[in-house]
Each structure stands twice: as structure tokens, then as C-alpha cells.
Enzyme design. Sequence first.
Site, PDB file in Angstrom:
ATOM      1  CE  LYS A  60      -3.812  -2.420   2.202  1.00 62.36           C
ATOM      2  NZ  LYS A  60      -4.441  -2.837   3.458  1.00 62.36           N
ATOM      3  CD  GLN A 104      -3.342  -4.419   6.738  1.00 61.95           C
ATOM      4  OE1 GLN A 104      -3.267  -3.510   5.927  1.00 61.95           O
ATOM      5  NE2 GLN A 104      -3.973  -5.545   6.459  1.00 61.95           N
ATOM      6  CG  ASP A 127      -9.702  -0.202   5.094  1.00 61.01           C
ATOM      7  OD1 ASP A 127      -9.499  -0.530   3.906  1.00 61.01           O
ATOM      8  OD2 ASP A 127      -8.968  -0.566   6.028  1.00 61.01           O
TER       9      ASP A 127
END
Length: 299
Positions: A60, A104, A127
Site C-alpha cells: 500500500k 491494518q 477502508d
Amino acid sequence: MASQSDHKAAIIDGKAIAQTIRNEIAEEVRHLSQKYGKVPGLAVVIVGNRKDSQSYVSMKRKASAEVGILSLDIDLPEDVSQVDLIAKVHELNANPDVHGILVQLPLPKHINEEKVLSEISIEKDVDGFHPLNIGKLAMKGREPLFLPCTPKGCLELLSRSGISIKGKKAVVVGRSNIVGLPVSLLLLKADATVTVVHSHSPDPESIIREADIVIAAAGQAMMIKGSWIKPGAAVIDVGTNAIDDSSRKSGYRLVGDVDFQEACKVAGWVTPVPGGVGPMTVAMLLNNTLDGAKRVIAQ
């Protein structure tokens, strides 16, 4: 007419489509930078040192740099307290140079994931997992600020391959919060007739066989056989499962939830694993970060 064995599904190249999208994002980032003197900022928070999380995160960060998105790296120790993690999230919420915050998952056992995710500002929830964003996704006539990256990537693969969703029968295999549930809501928003198959569904085969569109996100290696697929169907395989393979240097190889070889003989379109949905997830994260930045910078 060609016999069944001659049939070859169109392979949806997620890598190539994701690269096209990344090029489009890089162009927009350049435009923001030239016009406003600002670029999108993405904060990536990682707790502990799980190998898989580390590799996702480095992917990422690398992708952000490639399109000109500023990546802010926050690496916290495995034993960080929930209070300290939430304090860090609040600090990022207040930072005007950060337009997207990604924590994460999974988090260590002593931390309540739901609590942490709901502390992320809805305006920075790239997200798309904030309960308010998921709630808006579930309701008719409401638009979430961000769509979850993997589901959004699945629909983007369909649309960029010229596959229409409206009025089609779609079957989603799996009901996780990260993929199965939100992708079923997205398909519903796109006017598909949606069925969700899960571990308690009797006879999943007969349900899947009716589908014009299959989204496989069960986490079961090669569970969906060629005989389960309706001829001509579009098959999007979200699964990434490691199976032993002594011929590989690593000792394993990655396969999806669909038996790819068999599916190719029946389906109209199919995504490979790897190189299908995976690259799209990262591209959609960058896309969401750009959208978040545009709302703030270019208002």
C-alpha cells in the site's frame, strides 16, 4: 459449433485494469498539486509484526508513492494499549494533511477492533468499514462517503469488462464484513437479484449454478468447481488461499476459491488468482484517498 472443451473464458486482467486506474489517479493527484499546492495524504497504521500484514502494508505504501499520494507510516508495537491506539487515531483525525486513515486488520487480541474502527473520522474512513458508511451502503437512497475497497474493486472489474449488473442473478459466496456482506449490498444497489451463500447454506452448488455473476469470497481453496458454474457466467474470485506445492521455491502457491482451470472451460469471464482482485483492492484504496482529499482540497 465448438464443443465445451474448446471453450475459453475471457480472463479479466486485474493487474492491467488496476494499473490503468492508478495512472488516472496519478493524473488527478498532479492536477491537485499544481492547482492547490496540496496532495492527498494516507496514514497507514500497523500494530505488531504479522508477516502478512507487513507485506500488505508495504504494498500500500509503495502504491501510494507511485501515484504521488503522501504516505504517513505509523508502526506501533504488538503490546500497544487500546487507549494509546485510539489516541493515535484521534491525532490523525485532527491532522489536516491526512485525508485517509487505514488501520491494518487484524488487530491483536487485546484490542477491540469495532471500537477502534468506529473512532476513525467518517470523512477519513478510506477502508469504508465505519458503521455509518456500511449503514449508508445498506440503505436505499443514501450514499456512503467511501465504499469498502475490495467490493468496490469487484464491481469495477465487472464494469470495466463491459459486464452489466442490472437485472442479473448474482450469488455472493461468503458473508464477511470485509467482502461478502458489503459486496452483496453493492450488487443490490446496482439492481442485481442477490443471494448470499454461506457455511450454513444447504446445497450451495445448485444456488451458484443459477448465477450470472459469482463473487467468491469464502476463503475455501478451489471450493467452486467448473460444474457449479452456469455457462457464460462472470466469476470474480476474491479468495487467496495458500496450498502446498513442492515444485515452488516457497513450498506453496496461491489459489482462489474457484477451480480456475475448470472455470475457464465454462465461464464467460473469470479473474485469476493472483492478479485479479488483489491489485484492485489497493487501487481502490488510492481512489478513496483521492476522493477524500478532493472533498477537502477542491471544495
